[in-house]
Motif scaffolding. Sequence first.
Motif, PDB file in Angstrom:
ATOM      1  N   ASP A  83     -27.539 -20.802   5.272  1.00  0.00           N
ATOM      2  CA  ASP A  83     -26.799 -20.176   6.367  1.00  0.00           C
ATOM      3  C   ASP A  83     -27.351 -18.766   6.610  1.00  0.00           C
ATOM      4  O   ASP A  83     -27.150 -17.861   5.813  1.00  0.00           O
ATOM      5  N   LYS A  84     -28.033 -18.596   7.734  1.00  0.00           N
ATOM      6  CA  LYS A  84     -28.662 -17.307   8.015  1.00  0.00           C
ATOM      7  C   LYS A  84     -27.630 -16.191   8.136  1.00  0.00           C
ATOM      8  O   LYS A  84     -27.905 -15.037   7.778  1.00  0.00           O
ATOM      9  N   ALA A  85     -26.428 -16.501   8.634  1.00  0.00           N
ATOM     10  CA  ALA A  85     -25.395 -15.471   8.777  1.00  0.00           C
ATOM     11  C   ALA A  85     -25.008 -14.910   7.411  1.00  0.00           C
ATOM     12  O   ALA A  85     -24.829 -13.699   7.259  1.00  0.00           O
ATOM     13  N   ALA A  86     -24.879 -15.783   6.414  1.00  0.00           N
ATOM     14  CA  ALA A  86     -24.532 -15.325   5.068  1.00  0.00           C
ATOM     15  C   ALA A  86     -25.659 -14.488   4.479  1.00  0.00           C
ATOM     16  O   ALA A  86     -25.422 -13.438   3.864  1.00  0.00           O
TER      17      ALA A  86
ATOM     18  N   LYS B 105     -27.744  -6.905   5.042  1.00  0.00           N
ATOM     19  CA  LYS B 105     -27.179  -5.733   5.719  1.00  0.00           C
ATOM     20  C   LYS B 105     -26.398  -4.857   4.746  1.00  0.00           C
ATOM     21  O   LYS B 105     -26.429  -3.625   4.831  1.00  0.00           O
ATOM     22  N   GLN B 106     -25.687  -5.500   3.804  1.00  0.00           N
ATOM     23  CA  GLN B 106     -24.912  -4.754   2.816  1.00  0.00           C
ATOM     24  C   GLN B 106     -25.792  -4.087   1.759  1.00  0.00           C
ATOM     25  O   GLN B 106     -25.315  -3.297   0.957  1.00  0.00           O
ATOM     26  N   GLY B 107     -27.086  -4.420   1.766  1.00  0.00           N
ATOM     27  CA  GLY B 107     -27.984  -3.851   0.779  1.00  0.00           C
ATOM     28  C   GLY B 107     -28.014  -4.613  -0.530  1.00  0.00           C
ATOM     29  O   GLY B 107     -28.600  -4.148  -1.511  1.00  0.00           O
ATOM     30  N   TRP B 108     -27.406  -5.770  -0.560  1.00  0.00           N
ATOM     31  CA  TRP B 108     -27.374  -6.548  -1.800  1.00  0.00           C
ATOM     32  C   TRP B 108     -28.643  -7.371  -1.979  1.00  0.00           C
ATOM     33  O   TRP B 108     -29.006  -7.719  -3.094  1.00  0.00           O
TER      34      TRP B 108
ATOM     35  N   PRO C 153       6.988 -12.464  25.181  1.00  0.00           N
ATOM     36  CA  PRO C 153       6.118 -13.626  25.424  1.00  0.00           C
ATOM     37  C   PRO C 153       5.230 -13.925  24.224  1.00  0.00           C
ATOM     38  O   PRO C 153       5.065 -13.078  23.334  1.00  0.00           O
ATOM     39  N   LEU C 154       4.660 -15.124  24.220  1.00  0.00           N
ATOM     40  CA  LEU C 154       3.633 -15.445  23.240  1.00  0.00           C
ATOM     41  C   LEU C 154       2.397 -14.597  23.523  1.00  0.00           C
ATOM     42  O   LEU C 154       2.098 -14.285  24.682  1.00  0.00           O
ATOM     43  N   PRO C 155       1.667 -14.199  22.500  1.00  0.00           N
ATOM     44  CA  PRO C 155       0.451 -13.423  22.751  1.00  0.00           C
ATOM     45  C   PRO C 155      -0.605 -14.281  23.441  1.00  0.00           C
ATOM     46  O   PRO C 155      -0.571 -15.515  23.380  1.00  0.00           O
ATOM     47  N   GLU C 156      -1.518 -13.609  24.096  1.00  0.00           N
ATOM     48  CA  GLU C 156      -2.619 -14.317  24.759  1.00  0.00           C
ATOM     49  C   GLU C 156      -3.469 -15.032  23.718  1.00  0.00           C
ATOM     50  O   GLU C 156      -3.720 -14.511  22.634  1.00  0.00           O
ATOM     51  N   ASN C 157      -3.912 -16.237  24.049  1.00  0.00           N
ATOM     52  CA  ASN C 157      -4.799 -16.979  23.153  1.00  0.00           C
ATOM     53  C   ASN C 157      -6.241 -16.561  23.445  1.00  0.00           C
ATOM     54  O   ASN C 157      -6.824 -16.948  24.446  1.00  0.00           O
ATOM     55  N   ARG C 158      -6.807 -15.754  22.569  1.00  0.00           N
ATOM     56  CA  ARG C 158      -8.175 -15.282  22.761  1.00  0.00           C
ATOM     57  C   ARG C 158      -9.198 -16.221  22.139  1.00  0.00           C
ATOM     58  O   ARG C 158     -10.402 -15.941  22.156  1.00  0.00           O
ATOM     59  N   GLY C 159      -8.729 -17.325  21.552  1.00  0.00           N
ATOM     60  CA  GLY C 159      -9.652 -18.288  20.958  1.00  0.00           C
ATOM     61  C   GLY C 159     -10.309 -17.769  19.698  1.00  0.00           C
ATOM     62  O   GLY C 159      -9.809 -16.881  19.009  1.00  0.00           O
ATOM     63  N   ARG C 160     -11.464 -18.317  19.412  1.00  0.00           N
ATOM     64  CA  ARG C 160     -12.192 -17.935  18.202  1.00  0.00           C
ATOM     65  C   ARG C 160     -12.906 -16.600  18.399  1.00  0.00           C
ATOM     66  O   ARG C 160     -13.459 -16.331  19.465  1.00  0.00           O
ATOM     67  N   TRP C 161     -12.903 -15.772  17.344  1.00  0.00           N
ATOM     68  CA  TRP C 161     -13.605 -14.501  17.399  1.00  0.00           C
ATOM     69  C   TRP C 161     -15.113 -14.750  17.461  1.00  0.00           C
ATOM     70  O   TRP C 161     -15.636 -15.657  16.810  1.00  0.00           O
ATOM     71  N   ALA C 162     -15.785 -13.922  18.238  1.00  0.00           N
ATOM     72  CA  ALA C 162     -17.246 -13.954  18.261  1.00  0.00           C
ATOM     73  C   ALA C 162     -17.771 -13.042  17.158  1.00  0.00           C
ATOM     74  O   ALA C 162     -17.118 -12.090  16.749  1.00  0.00           O
ATOM     75  N   GLY C 163     -18.955 -13.353  16.661  1.00  0.00           N
ATOM     76  CA  GLY C 163     -19.608 -12.463  15.708  1.00  0.00           C
ATOM     77  C   GLY C 163     -19.196 -12.613  14.264  1.00  0.00           C
ATOM     78  O   GLY C 163     -19.619 -11.820  13.426  1.00  0.00           O
ATOM     79  N   VAL C 164     -18.350 -13.603  13.959  1.00  0.00           N
ATOM     80  CA  VAL C 164     -17.997 -13.869  12.557  1.00  0.00           C
ATOM     81  C   VAL C 164     -18.246 -15.346  12.264  1.00  0.00           C
ATOM     82  O   VAL C 164     -18.127 -16.195  13.157  1.00  0.00           O
ATOM     83  N   PRO C 165     -18.588 -15.696  11.023  1.00  0.00           N
ATOM     84  CA  PRO C 165     -18.772 -17.109  10.682  1.00  0.00           C
ATOM     85  C   PRO C 165     -17.447 -17.862  10.767  1.00  0.00           C
ATOM     86  O   PRO C 165     -16.375 -17.290  10.545  1.00  0.00           O
ATOM     87  N   HIS C 166     -17.535 -19.139  11.082  1.00  0.00           N
ATOM     88  CA  HIS C 166     -16.344 -19.990  11.147  1.00  0.00           C
ATOM     89  C   HIS C 166     -16.484 -21.179  10.209  1.00  0.00           C
ATOM     90  O   HIS C 166     -17.594 -21.644   9.932  1.00  0.00           O
TER      91      HIS C 166
ATOM     92  N   MET D  85     -18.676 -15.663  -3.026  1.00  0.00           N
ATOM     93  CA  MET D  85     -18.819 -15.496  -4.469  1.00  0.00           C
ATOM     94  C   MET D  85     -20.292 -15.450  -4.853  1.00  0.00           C
ATOM     95  O   MET D  85     -20.745 -14.563  -5.565  1.00  0.00           O
ATOM     96  N   SER D  86     -21.050 -16.423  -4.371  1.00  0.00           N
ATOM     97  CA  SER D  86     -22.448 -16.556  -4.785  1.00  0.00           C
ATOM     98  C   SER D  86     -23.314 -15.401  -4.319  1.00  0.00           C
ATOM     99  O   SER D  86     -24.367 -15.127  -4.903  1.00  0.00           O
ATOM    100  N   GLY D  87     -22.871 -14.674  -3.276  1.00  0.00           N
ATOM    101  CA  GLY D  87     -23.637 -13.536  -2.780  1.00  0.00           C
ATOM    102  C   GLY D  87     -23.833 -12.460  -3.818  1.00  0.00           C
ATOM    103  O   GLY D  87     -24.718 -11.602  -3.687  1.00  0.00           O
ATOM    104  N   ALA D  88     -23.035 -12.503  -4.873  1.00  0.00           N
ATOM    105  CA  ALA D  88     -23.136 -11.510  -5.939  1.00  0.00           C
ATOM    106  C   ALA D  88     -24.420 -11.644  -6.743  1.00  0.00           C
ATOM    107  O   ALA D  88     -24.845 -10.699  -7.409  1.00  0.00           O
ATOM    108  N   GLN D  89     -25.042 -12.795  -6.702  1.00  0.00           N
ATOM    109  CA  GLN D  89     -26.197 -13.042  -7.569  1.00  0.00           C
ATOM    110  C   GLN D  89     -27.358 -12.091  -7.274  1.00  0.00           C
ATOM    111  O   GLN D  89     -28.082 -11.681  -8.179  1.00  0.00           O
ATOM    112  N   ALA D  90     -27.521 -11.732  -6.007  1.00  0.00           N
ATOM    113  CA  ALA D  90     -28.620 -10.838  -5.638  1.00  0.00           C
ATOM    114  C   ALA D  90     -28.439  -9.467  -6.269  1.00  0.00           C
ATOM    115  O   ALA D  90     -29.372  -8.897  -6.853  1.00  0.00           O
ATOM    116  N   LYS D  91     -27.241  -8.911  -6.149  1.00  0.00           N
ATOM    117  CA  LYS D  91     -26.961  -7.597  -6.731  1.00  0.00           C
ATOM    118  C   LYS D  91     -27.045  -7.643  -8.263  1.00  0.00           C
ATOM    119  O   LYS D  91     -27.557  -6.721  -8.897  1.00  0.00           O
TER     120      LYS D  91
END
Length: 676
Positions: free
Chosen positions: A273-276, A282-285, A15-28, A252-258
């Motif tokens: 974007d607060k998520a970015a 969180k990564q310590g950058w 069968p086709l896999p179940e459609n779980r839709g968009r993942w929660a907890g990640v940016p889209h 790419m631009s996230g590198a500027q902090a480090k």
Amino acid sequence: MSDLHELCSGLPLRPLPENRGRWAGVPHAPVRTPGLTPAEEELALRNALRYFPADAHAQLAPEFARELRDFGHVYMYRLCPRRPPRACPIEQYPCRTKAAAAIMHMIMNNLDPEVAQFPQELVTYGGNGQVFSNWAQFRLTMSYLAKMTEEQTLVMYSGHPLGLFPSRPSAPRLVVTNGMVIPNYSSKEEYEKLFALGVTMYGQMTAGSYCYIGPQGIVHGTVLTVLNAARRYLAVEDLAGKVFVTSGLGGMSGAQAKAAVIVGCVGVIAEVDKAALDKRHKQGWLMEVTDSLDRCIERLREARSKKEVLSLGYHGNVVALWERLAHILATTGELLVDLGSDQTSCHNPFRGGYYPVQLGFEEAQSLMASDPASFRSLVQESLRRQVTAINRLARDGCFFWDYGNAFLLEARRAGADVGKTGAGKTDFRYPSYVQDIMGDIFSQGFGPFRWVCTSGDPRDLAVTDRLAATVLEEAIAGGGPASTRLQYKDNLRWIREAAKHQLVVGSQARILYSDQKGRVAIAVAINDAIRSGEIKAPVVLSRDHHDVSGTDSPFRETSNIYDGSAFCADMAVQNFVGDAFRGATWVALHNGGGVGWGEVINGGFGLVLDGTAEAEQKARMMLSWDVSNGVARRCWSGNRKAHETIRRTMEDDSRLEVTLPHEVADDGVIRRALRP
């Protein structure tokens, strides 16, 4: 292991896999507005359904139609893996060749949620840098790689796996093209339709060629850029107490902090974007974050006066930050910023790459989808305001440069005051960082060389760091021009300290800037270590397409080409072709990358080192061409440093013979010849 076997078994149909839709907890990815006609919507749906047998169409057609209308593209969320992709040790991939397993490792790394910007939309970085166009393409590609032999080559058409074709063991195992649209139809507006139809895609640089290594790559490039900007503009080697203001904390631009921390300055980076922003914190950058502009200025002043090393993330629009800094200067005479740039995705300014200061983040996203024309107008007004503030600060000694993201190009298109007297098509009030800061580096053959340890073992990466440091030490001891030794010293400092800064996100990867001799020597040393067992598994060599000969881009990589050929793309195409027959494991050629669709042609490669004599021979041959092609082109355009570099290369290798230009004609000779 069972997950990998399932991913490599082709499309799951019955069968086709179940459609779980968009993942929660990640940016889209932002909603796209391609403006398809009813007939074009039908065509997009037909194109998506081509991947599936007729008995699945009735179930999938309504679902794909909803995706097309809700998100502007058919991503085929139903086919997303049950667990998000992550790069596994190479021996775990069910493949018949090491090359195929290495390519799988790189693809999975590009889509790792810790690495990718919008992983479920298959976007690695830059807002729209696709690895594939949809999840069916991902699954089919993995299945082809699993069965591929040393006598086959997989061909990719803009994310679509065309299939396996008979080939030779010495040929590339994979050939990728992205966005090869006929020039007259290569507009941004036309792209949105073509992507929605599922017939082309924007691969950025290393997204669609499976060579992204996380933000570490741009960290090192930013470190070198800021160091060389300080030398050129401020005449200093020590950046303590100097303030660098910029924007963007994405893939790419996230590198500027480090990078700000590594060079020892005060870095203030705005991000809407607060998520970015939270991801980098969180990564310590990012060392600190604030959503208060008052607190941002207060903390900047404090760190500046104490000469404190700081990376400060401001959750807000960079235009507001620039305008506050300009207001402080105008009212108090206090200049709080020394160096400035911008790393928003301005190659894609009207579809999420740049957010207008007049609206909050969510409000802007809503308007982008509901009223694209109004959103465009606000973006252009915001660009004008940002440039006005920068111009005020620059008059009193702030040094600003374009980071190759099409910021000044789009600002000019918006009517901002970025022109300069007597400027050509590629010139602005402020230079491109390649044109004014990094151009001489490329002319000497230095560029972003990188490698990935497919074992996934940090101990293998530590061995490669040690080997690379040894090569650089020997190069410095060997003498040569002072400018070349300076680049080696900068990179030796980097490679010695890289492990301390926890730069690895995803695969065990490293980057440094090296010239032709250095790249070959590092590759040979790594290959020897694989052969002896000191490194446990193959290592993939690659580079950013943003390099000496990979990219023809008149507003970035070739912005310091002044013979009129800045808009010609022969170099990138020749790079792609030449790498293919000199031993690359895979090659890629893209329209677009960094500065946007229709603005650039770029080529890249991947080369697998497996400890064999054949791998060493390929590395020596291919890496030499991959650099000398670009240096020779810069030499012919009149660049003196490139001329000196290619002459030295010719002395070292009797097989190399380049057509060298004679001295530039005297202005008087030219003018007399042109008199009526």
